[in-house]
Design a protein around this motif. Sequence first.
Motif, PDB file in Angstrom:
ATOM      1  N   PHE A  85       0.839  -1.197   0.000  1.00 57.12           N
ATOM      2  CA  PHE A  85       0.000   0.000   0.000  1.00 57.12           C
ATOM      3  C   PHE A  85       0.872   1.245   0.000  1.00 57.12           C
ATOM      4  CE2 PHE A  85      -2.185   3.407   2.246  1.00 57.12           C
ATOM      5  CZ  PHE A  85      -3.391   3.443   1.585  1.00 57.12           C
ATOM      6  N   PHE A  86       0.395   2.284  -0.699  1.00 60.20           N
ATOM      7  CA  PHE A  86       1.000   3.611  -0.608  1.00 60.20           C
ATOM      8  C   PHE A  86      -0.056   4.648  -0.933  1.00 60.20           C
ATOM      9  CE2 PHE A  86       2.877   7.376  -2.557  1.00 60.20           C
ATOM     10  CZ  PHE A  86       3.647   7.817  -1.493  1.00 60.20           C
ATOM     11  N   SER A  87       0.049   5.785  -0.273  1.00 55.22           N
ATOM     12  CA  SER A  87      -0.844   6.904  -0.536  1.00 55.22           C
ATOM     13  C   SER A  87      -0.075   8.197  -0.332  1.00 55.22           C
ATOM     14  CB  SER A  87      -2.046   6.862   0.421  1.00 55.22           C
ATOM     15  OG  SER A  87      -2.818   8.035   0.271  1.00 55.22           O
ATOM     16  N   LEU A 100       2.995  -0.715   4.124  1.00 53.72           N
ATOM     17  CA  LEU A 100       3.421   0.489   3.405  1.00 53.72           C
ATOM     18  C   LEU A 100       4.731   0.240   2.655  1.00 53.72           C
ATOM     19  CD1 LEU A 100       2.895   3.530   2.918  1.00 53.72           C
ATOM     20  CD2 LEU A 100       4.349   3.973   4.896  1.00 53.72           C
ATOM     21  N   ARG A 101       4.731   0.611   1.377  1.00 55.32           N
ATOM     22  CA  ARG A 101       5.933   0.549   0.546  1.00 55.32           C
ATOM     23  C   ARG A 101       5.966   1.839  -0.243  1.00 55.32           C
ATOM     24  NH1 ARG A 101       8.494  -4.300  -1.270  1.00 55.32           N
ATOM     25  NH2 ARG A 101       7.577  -5.173   0.584  1.00 55.32           N
ATOM     26  N   VAL A 102       6.998   2.644  -0.052  1.00 53.01           N
ATOM     27  CA  VAL A 102       7.079   3.971  -0.661  1.00 53.01           C
ATOM     28  C   VAL A 102       7.705   3.867  -2.055  1.00 53.01           C
ATOM     29  CG1 VAL A 102       7.981   6.304  -0.415  1.00 53.01           C
ATOM     30  CG2 VAL A 102       7.296   5.032   1.609  1.00 53.01           C
ATOM     31  N   PRO A 103       6.954   4.242  -3.089  1.00 51.04           N
ATOM     32  CA  PRO A 103       7.488   4.183  -4.459  1.00 51.04           C
ATOM     33  C   PRO A 103       8.078   5.522  -4.885  1.00 51.04           C
ATOM     34  CG  PRO A 103       5.156   4.580  -4.569  1.00 51.04           C
ATOM     35  CD  PRO A 103       5.515   4.482  -3.109  1.00 51.04           C
ATOM     36  N   SER A 124       3.836   7.365 -13.484  1.00 59.91           N
ATOM     37  CA  SER A 124       4.653   6.160 -13.377  1.00 59.91           C
ATOM     38  C   SER A 124       5.065   5.991 -11.916  1.00 59.91           C
ATOM     39  CB  SER A 124       5.887   6.249 -14.280  1.00 59.91           C
ATOM     40  OG  SER A 124       6.761   7.239 -13.805  1.00 59.91           O
ATOM     41  N   ALA A 125       5.032   4.744 -11.462  1.00 58.07           N
ATOM     42  CA  ALA A 125       5.394   4.430 -10.078  1.00 58.07           C
ATOM     43  C   ALA A 125       6.402   3.288 -10.099  1.00 58.07           C
ATOM     44  CB  ALA A 125       4.154   4.029  -9.284  1.00 58.07           C
ATOM     45  N   GLN A 126       7.545   3.510  -9.483  1.00 58.52           N
ATOM     46  CA  GLN A 126       8.562   2.471  -9.355  1.00 58.52           C
ATOM     47  C   GLN A 126       8.582   2.036  -7.888  1.00 58.52           C
ATOM     48  OE1 GLN A 126      12.147   4.314 -10.734  1.00 58.52           O
ATOM     49  NE2 GLN A 126      11.593   4.080 -12.898  1.00 58.52           N
ATOM     50  N   VAL A 127       8.106   0.827  -7.660  1.00 59.47           N
ATOM     51  CA  VAL A 127       7.979   0.304  -6.303  1.00 59.47           C
ATOM     52  C   VAL A 127       9.139  -0.658  -6.032  1.00 59.47           C
ATOM     53  CG1 VAL A 127       6.470  -0.954  -4.709  1.00 59.47           C
ATOM     54  CG2 VAL A 127       5.477   0.499  -6.481  1.00 59.47           C
ATOM     55  N   PRO A 128       9.851  -0.468  -4.946  1.00 59.94           N
ATOM     56  CA  PRO A 128      10.924  -1.414  -4.626  1.00 59.94           C
ATOM     57  C   PRO A 128      10.336  -2.766  -4.205  1.00 59.94           C
ATOM     58  CG  PRO A 128      10.683   0.218  -2.887  1.00 59.94           C
ATOM     59  CD  PRO A 128       9.762   0.625  -3.988  1.00 59.94           C
ATOM     60  N   VAL A 129      10.815  -3.829  -4.847  1.00 60.40           N
ATOM     61  CA  VAL A 129      10.334  -5.186  -4.569  1.00 60.40           C
ATOM     62  C   VAL A 129      11.515  -6.005  -4.065  1.00 60.40           C
ATOM     63  CG1 VAL A 129       9.269  -7.232  -5.579  1.00 60.40           C
ATOM     64  CG2 VAL A 129       8.583  -4.965  -6.357  1.00 60.40           C
ATOM     65  N   GLU A 130      11.293  -6.739  -3.003  1.00 61.86           N
ATOM     66  CA  GLU A 130      12.365  -7.563  -2.430  1.00 61.86           C
ATOM     67  C   GLU A 130      12.475  -8.874  -3.193  1.00 61.86           C
ATOM     68  OE1 GLU A 130      11.346  -8.021   1.665  1.00 61.86           O
ATOM     69  OE2 GLU A 130      11.484  -5.873   2.083  1.00 61.86           O
ATOM     70  N   ASN A 131      13.563  -9.579  -2.980  1.00 64.10           N
ATOM     71  CA  ASN A 131      13.770 -10.892  -3.622  1.00 64.10           C
ATOM     72  C   ASN A 131      12.675 -11.858  -3.178  1.00 64.10           C
ATOM     73  OD1 ASN A 131      16.044 -10.055  -4.979  1.00 64.10           O
ATOM     74  ND2 ASN A 131      17.448 -10.736  -3.360  1.00 64.10           N
ATOM     75  N   GLY A 132      12.134 -12.582  -4.111  1.00 64.31           N
ATOM     76  CA  GLY A 132      11.089 -13.553  -3.809  1.00 64.31           C
ATOM     77  C   GLY A 132       9.687 -12.979  -3.882  1.00 64.31           C
ATOM     78  N   GLU A 133       9.557 -11.680  -4.076  1.00 70.65           N
ATOM     79  CA  GLU A 133       8.227 -11.067  -4.183  1.00 70.65           C
ATOM     80  C   GLU A 133       7.852 -10.915  -5.655  1.00 70.65           C
ATOM     81  OE1 GLU A 133       7.966  -8.189  -0.260  1.00 70.65           O
ATOM     82  OE2 GLU A 133       8.537  -7.319  -2.172  1.00 70.65           O
ATOM     83  N   ALA A 134       6.567 -11.058  -5.951  1.00 76.16           N
ATOM     84  CA  ALA A 134       6.048 -10.866  -7.307  1.00 76.16           C
ATOM     85  C   ALA A 134       4.747 -10.076  -7.208  1.00 76.16           C
ATOM     86  CB  ALA A 134       5.809 -12.198  -7.990  1.00 76.16           C
ATOM     87  N   ILE A 135       4.583  -9.123  -8.103  1.00 71.90           N
ATOM     88  CA  ILE A 135       3.376  -8.293  -8.145  1.00 71.90           C
ATOM     89  C   ILE A 135       2.523  -8.755  -9.319  1.00 71.90           C
ATOM     90  CG2 ILE A 135       2.480  -5.938  -8.377  1.00 71.90           C
ATOM     91  CD1 ILE A 135       4.031  -6.417  -5.792  1.00 71.90           C
ATOM     92  N   TYR A 136       1.234  -9.054  -9.054  1.00 73.30           N
ATOM     93  CA  TYR A 136       0.331  -9.524 -10.102  1.00 73.30           C
ATOM     94  C   TYR A 136      -0.809  -8.553 -10.389  1.00 73.30           C
ATOM     95  CZ  TYR A 136       2.728 -13.917  -9.425  1.00 73.30           C
ATOM     96  OH  TYR A 136       3.692 -14.880  -9.332  1.00 73.30           O
ATOM     97  N   SER A 137      -1.049  -7.614  -9.499  1.00 70.13           N
ATOM     98  CA  SER A 137      -2.169  -6.692  -9.682  1.00 70.13           C
ATOM     99  C   SER A 137      -1.798  -5.333  -9.105  1.00 70.13           C
ATOM    100  CB  SER A 137      -3.416  -7.238  -8.973  1.00 70.13           C
ATOM    101  OG  SER A 137      -4.442  -6.277  -8.959  1.00 70.13           O
ATOM    102  N   ALA A 138      -2.137  -4.297  -9.838  1.00 66.99           N
ATOM    103  CA  ALA A 138      -1.901  -2.930  -9.372  1.00 66.99           C
ATOM    104  C   ALA A 138      -3.194  -2.139  -9.530  1.00 66.99           C
ATOM    105  CB  ALA A 138      -0.782  -2.273 -10.166  1.00 66.99           C
ATOM    106  N   LYS A 139      -3.585  -1.455  -8.468  1.00 68.95           N
ATOM    107  CA  LYS A 139      -4.788  -0.617  -8.482  1.00 68.95           C
ATOM    108  C   LYS A 139      -4.393   0.769  -8.007  1.00 68.95           C
ATOM    109  CE  LYS A 139      -7.514  -4.587  -7.291  1.00 68.95           C
ATOM    110  NZ  LYS A 139      -8.113  -5.323  -6.190  1.00 68.95           N
TER     111      LYS A 139
END
Length: 158
Positions: A85-87, A100-103, A124-139
């Motif tokens: 989540f981020f806002s 919370l993940r700050v992009p 455009s939003a660049q979100v830091p993703v850790e190893n082993g994480e995968a993003i499948y949906s963005a709203k």
Amino acid sequence: MVQVYNTPLRRRYYANRCSAAYCFFLLIVTVVLLLPFFMAYSASGADFWVKHATYLEEPTVKYNYKLVLILEGTKAGGTLPQTLFFSTLAPLNSMCQETLRVPVLRTQEVDGDMDGRAERLDISAQVPVENGEAIYSAKMMVFFEYELRDHAKVGVAT
């Protein structure tokens, strides 16, 4: 004394059709009947009897620099579901501290026809993703203010 019989007094006045009194009577009747129509027509213009009308207007849209971003995916090799989540609204961020993940956000309003009103908003939003994480949906929920000025004077913040 007691009243025994009563007759109302009625007076009638007659005039020729070419007299000034009859012409004045016709003028007053005509004014009383037609004046409201002319007043209504002059107040509404050519749209006096329009039943349905359509018009096109390009609204003035302003980006408020407020958004909410929700990312859904998996962590730990795709076995555990995860929501990030981020806002840009601080009270929402404080309620969702654990997810919370700050992009890095970049926004650009594009005015293609150079009329002073932006036709497109690029985000455009660049979100830091850790190893082993995968993003499948963005709203993403983006907040705007828009305003109509020509026919209907309306301002809405969404």
